[in-house]
Design an enzyme around this catalytic site. Structure first.
Site, PDB file in Angstrom:
ATOM      1  N   ARG A 123      -5.570  -5.809  -5.952  1.00 17.61           N
ATOM      2  CA  ARG A 123      -6.868  -5.341  -5.516  1.00 17.61           C
ATOM      3  C   ARG A 123      -7.002  -3.858  -5.535  1.00 17.61           C
ATOM      4  O   ARG A 123      -6.036  -3.077  -5.217  1.00 17.61           O
ATOM      5  CB  ARG A 123      -7.258  -5.885  -4.147  1.00 17.61           C
ATOM      6  CG  ARG A 123      -8.308  -5.611  -3.177  1.00 17.61           C
ATOM      7  CD  ARG A 123      -8.441  -6.300  -2.026  1.00 17.61           C
ATOM      8  NE  ARG A 123      -7.567  -5.264  -1.132  1.00 17.61           N
ATOM      9  CZ  ARG A 123      -7.875  -4.177  -0.499  1.00 17.61           C
ATOM     10  NH1 ARG A 123      -9.185  -3.654  -0.700  1.00 17.61           N
ATOM     11  NH2 ARG A 123      -7.193  -3.721   0.450  1.00 17.61           N
ATOM     12  N   HIS A 179       0.800  -1.234  -0.144  1.00 21.40           N
ATOM     13  CA  HIS A 179      -0.182  -0.022   0.000  1.00 21.40           C
ATOM     14  C   HIS A 179       0.710   1.510   0.075  1.00 21.40           C
ATOM     15  O   HIS A 179       1.938   1.442   0.701  1.00 21.40           O
ATOM     16  CB  HIS A 179      -1.066   0.061   1.211  1.00 21.40           C
ATOM     17  CG  HIS A 179      -1.930   0.779   1.222  1.00 21.40           C
ATOM     18  ND1 HIS A 179      -1.962   2.462   1.124  1.00 21.40           N
ATOM     19  CD2 HIS A 179      -3.445   0.651   1.063  1.00 21.40           C
ATOM     20  CE1 HIS A 179      -3.251   2.918   1.073  1.00 21.40           C
ATOM     21  NE2 HIS A 179      -3.957   1.949   0.942  1.00 21.40           N
ATOM     22  N   HIS A 237       0.046  -4.735   2.817  1.00 17.18           N
ATOM     23  CA  HIS A 237      -1.200  -4.243   3.181  1.00 17.18           C
ATOM     24  C   HIS A 237      -1.899  -5.577   3.031  1.00 17.18           C
ATOM     25  O   HIS A 237      -2.984  -5.611   3.853  1.00 17.18           O
ATOM     26  CB  HIS A 237      -1.648  -3.034   2.573  1.00 17.18           C
ATOM     27  CG  HIS A 237      -2.871  -2.698   2.896  1.00 17.18           C
ATOM     28  ND1 HIS A 237      -3.373  -2.419   4.135  1.00 17.18           N
ATOM     29  CD2 HIS A 237      -4.061  -2.530   2.078  1.00 17.18           C
ATOM     30  CE1 HIS A 237      -4.587  -2.077   4.172  1.00 17.18           C
ATOM     31  NE2 HIS A 237      -5.165  -1.974   3.072  1.00 17.18           N
ATOM     32  N   ARG A 274      -2.579   1.372  -6.564  1.00 11.99           N
ATOM     33  CA  ARG A 274      -1.207   1.053  -5.471  1.00 11.99           C
ATOM     34  C   ARG A 274      -0.216   0.558  -5.761  1.00 11.99           C
ATOM     35  O   ARG A 274       0.732   1.150  -5.400  1.00 11.99           O
ATOM     36  CB  ARG A 274      -2.177   0.233  -4.474  1.00 11.99           C
ATOM     37  CG  ARG A 274      -3.415   0.599  -3.721  1.00 11.99           C
ATOM     38  CD  ARG A 274      -3.872  -0.135  -2.860  1.00 11.99           C
ATOM     39  NE  ARG A 274      -5.224   0.323  -2.202  1.00 11.99           N
ATOM     40  CZ  ARG A 274      -6.117  -0.291  -1.534  1.00 11.99           C
ATOM     41  NH1 ARG A 274      -5.767  -1.327  -1.097  1.00 11.99           N
ATOM     42  NH2 ARG A 274      -6.929   0.493  -0.966  1.00 11.99           N
ATOM     43  N   SER A 316      -5.235   6.393   5.742  1.00  8.76           N
ATOM     44  CA  SER A 316      -6.247   5.803   4.612  1.00  8.76           C
ATOM     45  C   SER A 316      -5.933   6.265   3.147  1.00  8.76           C
ATOM     46  O   SER A 316      -5.592   7.513   2.851  1.00  8.76           O
ATOM     47  CB  SER A 316      -7.521   6.015   4.893  1.00  8.76           C
ATOM     48  OG  SER A 316      -8.431   6.030   3.901  1.00  8.76           O
ATOM     49  N   LEU A 338     -13.373  -4.961   1.989  1.00  7.74           N
ATOM     50  CA  LEU A 338     -14.499  -5.113   2.671  1.00  7.74           C
ATOM     51  C   LEU A 338     -15.688  -5.609   1.935  1.00  7.74           C
ATOM     52  O   LEU A 338     -16.454  -6.449   2.286  1.00  7.74           O
ATOM     53  CB  LEU A 338     -14.737  -3.806   3.296  1.00  7.74           C
ATOM     54  CG  LEU A 338     -13.719  -3.351   4.231  1.00  7.74           C
ATOM     55  CD1 LEU A 338     -13.764  -1.822   4.485  1.00  7.74           C
ATOM     56  CD2 LEU A 338     -13.558  -3.948   5.334  1.00  7.74           C
ATOM     57  N   GLU A 356     -10.438 -12.335   3.222  1.00  8.97           N
ATOM     58  CA  GLU A 356      -8.924 -12.329   2.765  1.00  8.97           C
ATOM     59  C   GLU A 356      -8.353 -13.473   2.700  1.00  8.97           C
ATOM     60  O   GLU A 356      -7.462 -13.682   2.257  1.00  8.97           O
ATOM     61  CB  GLU A 356      -8.240 -11.247   3.778  1.00  8.97           C
ATOM     62  CG  GLU A 356      -7.088 -10.719   3.115  1.00  8.97           C
ATOM     63  CD  GLU A 356      -6.369  -9.636   3.775  1.00  8.97           C
ATOM     64  OE1 GLU A 356      -7.112  -8.861   4.558  1.00  8.97           O
ATOM     65  OE2 GLU A 356      -5.235  -9.511   3.622  1.00  8.97           O
TER      66      GLU A 356
HETATM   67  C1  FAD Z   1      -5.276  -0.662   8.222  1.00  8.23           C
HETATM   68  C2  FAD Z   1      -6.154  -1.406   7.503  1.00  8.23           C
HETATM   69  C3  FAD Z   1      -7.116  -0.555   6.584  1.00  8.23           C
HETATM   70  C4  FAD Z   1      -8.010  -0.955   5.751  1.00  8.23           C
HETATM   71  N1  FAD Z   1      -8.791  -0.450   5.186  1.00  8.23           N
HETATM   72  C5  FAD Z   1      -9.723  -0.677   4.087  1.00  8.23           C
HETATM   73  C6  FAD Z   1     -10.733  -0.138   3.265  1.00  8.23           C
HETATM   74  O1  FAD Z   1     -10.777   1.147   3.551  1.00  8.23           O
HETATM   75  N2  FAD Z   1     -11.503  -0.773   2.380  1.00  8.23           N
HETATM   76  C7  FAD Z   1     -11.378  -2.004   2.211  1.00  8.23           C
HETATM   77  O2  FAD Z   1     -11.961  -2.656   1.413  1.00  8.23           O
HETATM   78  N3  FAD Z   1     -10.443  -2.749   2.817  1.00  8.23           N
HETATM   79  C8  FAD Z   1      -9.508  -2.230   3.775  1.00  8.23           C
HETATM   80  N4  FAD Z   1      -8.602  -2.990   4.522  1.00  8.23           N
HETATM   81  C9  FAD Z   1      -8.947  -4.528   4.001  1.00  8.23           C
HETATM   82  C10 FAD Z   1      -9.659  -5.228   4.845  1.00  8.23           C
HETATM   83  O3  FAD Z   1      -9.881  -4.530   5.988  1.00  8.23           O
HETATM   84  C11 FAD Z   1      -9.540  -6.739   5.083  1.00  8.23           C
HETATM   85  O4  FAD Z   1      -9.207  -7.381   3.942  1.00  8.23           O
HETATM   86  C12 FAD Z   1     -10.751  -7.348   5.514  1.00  8.23           C
HETATM   87  O5  FAD Z   1     -11.032  -6.901   6.883  1.00  8.23           O
HETATM   88  C13 FAD Z   1     -10.229  -8.724   5.957  1.00  8.23           C
HETATM   89  O6  FAD Z   1     -11.531  -9.355   6.649  1.00  8.23           O
HETATM   90  P1  FAD Z   1     -11.805 -10.903   6.860  1.00  8.23           P
HETATM   91  O7  FAD Z   1     -12.981 -10.998   7.748  1.00  8.23           O
HETATM   92  O8  FAD Z   1     -11.336 -11.689   6.040  1.00  8.23           O
HETATM   93  O9  FAD Z   1     -10.254 -11.102   7.856  1.00  8.23           O
HETATM   94  P2  FAD Z   1      -9.892 -10.428   9.337  1.00  8.23           P
HETATM   95  O10 FAD Z   1     -10.641  -8.985   9.480  1.00  8.23           O
HETATM   96  O11 FAD Z   1      -8.174 -10.405   9.302  1.00  8.23           O
HETATM   97  O12 FAD Z   1     -10.221 -11.328  10.275  1.00  8.23           O
HETATM   98  C14 FAD Z   1      -9.628 -12.633  10.534  1.00  8.23           C
HETATM   99  C15 FAD Z   1      -9.935 -13.100  11.890  1.00  8.23           C
HETATM  100  O13 FAD Z   1      -9.514 -14.280  12.190  1.00  8.23           O
HETATM  101  C16 FAD Z   1      -8.830 -14.723  13.118  1.00  8.23           C
HETATM  102  N5  FAD Z   1      -7.898 -15.612  13.074  1.00  8.23           N
HETATM  103  C17 FAD Z   1      -6.916 -15.687  12.521  1.00  8.23           C
HETATM  104  N6  FAD Z   1      -6.132 -16.800  12.630  1.00  8.23           N
HETATM  105  C18 FAD Z   1      -7.004 -17.754  13.285  1.00  8.23           C
HETATM  106  C19 FAD Z   1      -6.801 -18.773  14.025  1.00  8.23           C
HETATM  107  N7  FAD Z   1      -5.842 -19.795  13.578  1.00  8.23           N
HETATM  108  N8  FAD Z   1      -7.815 -19.316  15.027  1.00  8.23           N
HETATM  109  C20 FAD Z   1      -8.832 -18.481  15.406  1.00  8.23           C
HETATM  110  N9  FAD Z   1      -8.850 -17.184  14.730  1.00  8.23           N
HETATM  111  C21 FAD Z   1      -8.140 -16.840  13.776  1.00  8.23           C
HETATM  112  C22 FAD Z   1      -8.063 -13.137  13.566  1.00  8.23           C
HETATM  113  O14 FAD Z   1      -7.793 -12.960  14.761  1.00  8.23           O
HETATM  114  C23 FAD Z   1      -9.326 -12.215  12.931  1.00  8.23           C
HETATM  115  O15 FAD Z   1     -10.002 -11.889  13.936  1.00  8.23           O
HETATM  116  C24 FAD Z   1      -7.849  -2.512   5.159  1.00  8.23           C
HETATM  117  C25 FAD Z   1      -6.938  -3.486   6.053  1.00  8.23           C
HETATM  118  C26 FAD Z   1      -5.986  -2.828   6.925  1.00  8.23           C
HETATM  119  C27 FAD Z   1      -5.040  -3.465   7.821  1.00  8.23           C
END
Ligand code: FAD
Ligand code: SF4
Ligand code: FES
Lengths: 257, 526
Positions: B323, B154, B289, B218, B172, B329, B313
């Site tokens: 991406r 990023h 990122h 990006r 952001s 999201l 993700e």
């Molecule tokens: C700082 C930041 C800003 C972002 N801004 C944007 C944005 O503005 N727009 C956008 O579209 N995207 C954005 N993204 C990307 C987006 O937020 C992520 O891709 C998205 O949140 C991923 O969601 P998820 O539910 O797949 O995984 P996550 O939200 O990563 O959730 C995974 C969960 O699984 C848990 N976990 C992992 N391994 C294990 C295990 N072995 N056992 C049990 N639990 C486990 C973790 O603790 C976590 O709670 C951003 C990302 C970051 C880091």
């Protein structure tokens, strides 16, 4: 980049929920003023591991003030000395060489200590589970623009929704009350048009869940001063007023607005 | 893609109905703004914290189900293995992070929504607990892992300030709407930003990509910043950043408007960098990122182990080699709210009234034993280096050779250094404390172990893909003016790997990409 030298840390160590804890003193000989407070603890932990000792346990995750996981009392203040700043956002430049820094976990009956500086905040989850939501089953939601939301209203909802559930408000409160957190959660949903249908039921259920677990509010205002998201005391007023209305005799009429 | 575009329309409606306070215009309608890689304003947002607000919205709905007794939540519990019986995913093995106890859950189906693996780089914008263990353990049990080398860097993060840094903070991308990116034309210019006259500034994105300017995608913005910093034009005490300047926006819109749009981001920056972005430009630099690669899934989000699904993700779907802003999201919410509920039923329906293996099945017992042995082994190495030390060293190798720009030579070097460091890890690791109460050092050891294995696969994949595409940039394959050069004849495929027992020798399967309606082309951002 400058370095701070000779910091004296007094850190709370406690092996488990039911054992007696104590303060442990560690000298940090040198740390960069660009380091965050938690990075300073990381470095201390690396040293402890090097000395074959157990690392200090503390909660953290996002390290950017968004997730509400970090939780330390620093010199008696929840999240430390800087206004509107979570522990993870606090940087060593706020301190000076030679400082004594006392680090404790959140202290509140409703947040039992798990180990060292880590506490269990699931009492917050139970408040939300009791009513901190809008019943909106997936699918069939109307077009979001069908219900216009005046900008000031959506801004006010956002101000409350900014609460990260860290628990600093409870830790700072002499009574261990959770009114600021619960108020923020209620205010977020209760000001939005989408939240009206369950408004009074929500306030009643959440306040009850709060009262079962936390102390009572006596309007000290310490909570708002400690809150990293600067949640205003107004949310407590809104909560109290909605709770009172929910108790009034003609509550059935209320949901008509 | 088509389906994602279709269901994405419902996401905002659903989220608004659940109470997510998306920004509104004065007339009460939803407001939107532009994001990187897009020339029109089409992104809905909730101040500078859209992701957090969507997460809270989903959390509230989950809490409702928990309150109703429909869902049981196991906090502070980590998945450490996946159990496969007769080729079907039959459950999971977990470790209680508070007591160290290893137990199992049997299930008809398992959904992994465990996030990306960006922390393989050690420094990234991801949360500290982000890790690859769940996906990796599934991979080891037979799920294919696809496109591991597609990792997104990023462009707008706060540069590293010193060695002790534990993570990087994203500013952001929305800031690029109003901020202008520049470096001094003269590499030796050490004057403060406001004393460098307009004529001596290089607004390089506006210069190189006139139509997208500061909103160039990006990967392009990241590489452009890297090149200028590598050439010595970097700003800040370590000369490791570029300026993101708001003075023009403040003159044009006024401080109040800028504050309203980005106030909390400016505040966040000030906390970290100790400088006020209203008066001094922000300093930014690219950082890891997002990871486009992940568990291979089909149209129903099923992995190659029947009964195991991957969402968000954690899977490899939808984003190809790169991406665009705001779509992570969207994809995660689409997967969870509008795709899985419909597809998982196809798997579950035929299992109605059928018995499934219980947790006393030998496969569960064996997986639990292996997990116990694995965690005991970390405790028993009794070497000299902490898991964090190994993680940092691993991250350096991956960042240097499998980061923003990759070369054959560098990747080969990484592939010789990684196994050596990994065997060091197995011999010289030190985990203090016990396995019977909270032990974050032990948790970390398990995660770093899996990151090592993934790191090897990433480098292998990057070496194998002899082209540049999206976020994967191989220096050998670029156009005369430094743009990515794809090789559609030989590499128009997904690389999906099978576990063979040796992370250096995974088995590669190629899934051909076919384009029926929209045809393959090269997008120009100039
Ligand atoms: C700082 C930041 C800003 C972002 N801004 C944007 C944005 O503005 N727009 C956008 O579209 N995207 C954005 N993204 C990307 C987006 O937020 C992520 O891709 C998205 O949140 C991923 O969601 P998820 O539910 O797949 O995984 P996550 O939200 O990563 O959730 C995974 C969960 O699984 C848990 N976990 C992992 N391994 C294990 C295990 N072995 N056992 C049990 N639990 C486990 C973790 O603790 C976590 O709670 C951003 C990302 C970051 C880091
Ligand atoms: S109200 Fe403030 S202090 Fe209390 S939990 Fe929310 S963010 Fe933390
Ligand atoms: S670690 Fe997330 S708010 Fe501090």
């Amino acid at each position: 980049m400058k370095h701070l030298t000779n910091l004296k840390l007094k850190v709370w160590r406690q092996d488990g929920p039911d054992v007696v804890g104590k303060f442990e003193t560690h000298i940090v000989e040198s740390v960069s003023d660009e380091a965050s407070f938690l990075e300073m603890l990381d470095q201390l932990n690396e040293r402890l591991i090097g000395e074959n000792k157990d690392a200090i346990v503390f909660d953290h995750d996002c390290r950017e003030g968004i997730c509400g996981t970090c939780s330390l009392m620093i010199n008696g203040r929840a999240h430390g000395p800087q206004r509107a700043t979570t522990t993870c956002q606090l940087h060593m430049r706020t301190f000076s060489s030679g400082d004594e820094i006392v680090i404790e976990p959140w202290r509140a009956a409703a947040f039992p200590i798990i180990k060292d500086l880590m506490v269990d905040r699931s009492s917050f989850d139970r408040i939300v589970e009791s009513g901190g939501f809008i019943t909106a089953l997936t699918g069939g939601a109307p077009d979001a623009n069908l219900i216009p939301v005046p900008k000031p209203v959506s801004d006010a909802a956002m101000d409350s929704a900014a609460c990260i559930g860290c628990g600093a408000c409870v830790a700072a409160c002499p009574n261990g009350a959770a009114n600021l957190f619960t108020g923020a959660k209620i205010a977020h949903l209760n000001v939005l048009p989408q939240g009206q249908a369950e408004r009074f039921k929500r306030a009643e259920a959440m306040v009850n869940a709060m009262d079962e677990q936390f102390g009572s509010c006596t309007n000290h205002g310490e909570c708002s001063a400690a809150c990293p998201k600067e949640i205003s005391l107004d949310v407590i007023a809104l909560m109290n007023s909605d709770f009172r209305k929910s108790k009034s005799k003609n509550r059935k009429q209320l949901s008509r607005g | 893609m088509h389906r994602l575009a279709q269901v994405s329309v419902d996401i905002i409606d659903q989220m608004v109905a659940q109470g997510v306070p998306f920004a509104r215009e004065y007339g009460g309608m939803l407001d939107n703004r532009s994001f990187g890689g897009a020339q029109v304003s089409r992104t809905f947002y909730a101040r500078g914290q859209t992701g957090q607000q969507l997460l809270l919205g989903a959390y509230q709905q989950l809490s409702r189900q928990i309150g109703l007794g429909g869902v049981r939540l196991f906090n502070r519990t980590e998945l450490v293995d996946v159990v496969v019986v007769d080729g079907r995913c039959s459950g999971i093995v977990v470790r209680d992070l508070l007591t160290g106890e290893i137990t199992s859950h049997a299930a008809h189906a398992v959904v992994m929504a465990t996030g990306g693996y960006g922390n393989v780089f050690y420094l990234s914008t991801n949360a500290m607990n982000c890790n690859v263990t769940a996906a990796w353990r599934a991979h080891r049990r037979g799920a294919m892992f696809a496109n591991p080398c597609y990792t997104q860097i990023h462009p707008t993060c706060i540069p590293q300030s010193d060695e002790s840094q534990s993570k990087l903070t994203l500013m952001s991308e929305s800031l690029r709407n109003d901020g202008r990116i520049w470096v001094p034309k003269n590499a030796d210019d050490t004057r403060p930003a406001d004393q460098i006259p307009e004529g001596e500034r290089d607004y390089y994105l506006e210069r190189l990509y006139p139509s997208y300017g500061n909103l160039a995608p990006r990967d392009i913005s990241s590489r452009a910043a890297k090149r200028l910093v590598d050439k010595g034009h970097g700003v800040g005490p370590l000369k490791n950043g570029v300026n993101l300047d708001f003075s023009a926006a403040i003159d044009r819109l006024g401080r109040d408007v800028v504050q309203e749009r980005y106030g909390n981001l400016f505040q966040m920056y000030e906390r970290i960098a100790g400088e006020d972005p209203y008066s001094t430009p922000m300093r930014i630099y690219p950082a890891t990122h997002y990871t486009m690669g992940g568990l291979w899934v089909d149209y129903e989000l099923a992995t190659t182990i029947p009964g195991l699904y991957a969402a968000g993700e954690a899977n490899f779907s939808d984003h190809g080699a790169n991406r665009l802003g705001a779509s992570a999201l969207m994809q995660g919410l689409a997967d969870g709210y509008f795709v899985l509920p419909y597809t998982i039923g196809n798997e579950l329906a035929p299992m109605l009234n059928k018995n499934i293996p219980t947790t006393d099945h030998p496969a569960f017992v064996q997986a639990e034993t292996e997990a116990r042995e694995r965690f005991n082994a970390y405790l028993n190495v009794s070497g000299t280096r902490s898991p964090d030390w190994f993680h940092r060293e691993l991250g350096k190798i991956i960042w240097d050779y499998c980061g923003m720009e990759r070369t054959q030579q560098g990747l080969e070097k990484a592939l010789s250094e990684l196994p050596a460091l990994y065997s060091e890890f197995k011999k010289d690791l030190r985990v203090t404390g016990t396995g019977e109460s909270v032990n974050q050092t032990l948790e970390k050891a398990g995660r770093v172990d899996d990151f090592f294995q993934l790191g090897m696969l990433m480098c292998r994949d990057a070496l194998d893909r002899e082209e540049s595409c999206g976020a994967h940039f191989r220096s050998e394959y670029q156009t005369g003016d430094g743009e990515a050069l794809r090789d559609d004849k030989n590499f128009c495929h997904v690389s999906a790997y099978n576990w063979t027992g040796d992370p250096m020798a995974a088995e590669l399967n190629k899934e051909k990409l076919e384009f029926e309606t929209a045809h393959l082309a090269t997008r120009s951002y100039k």
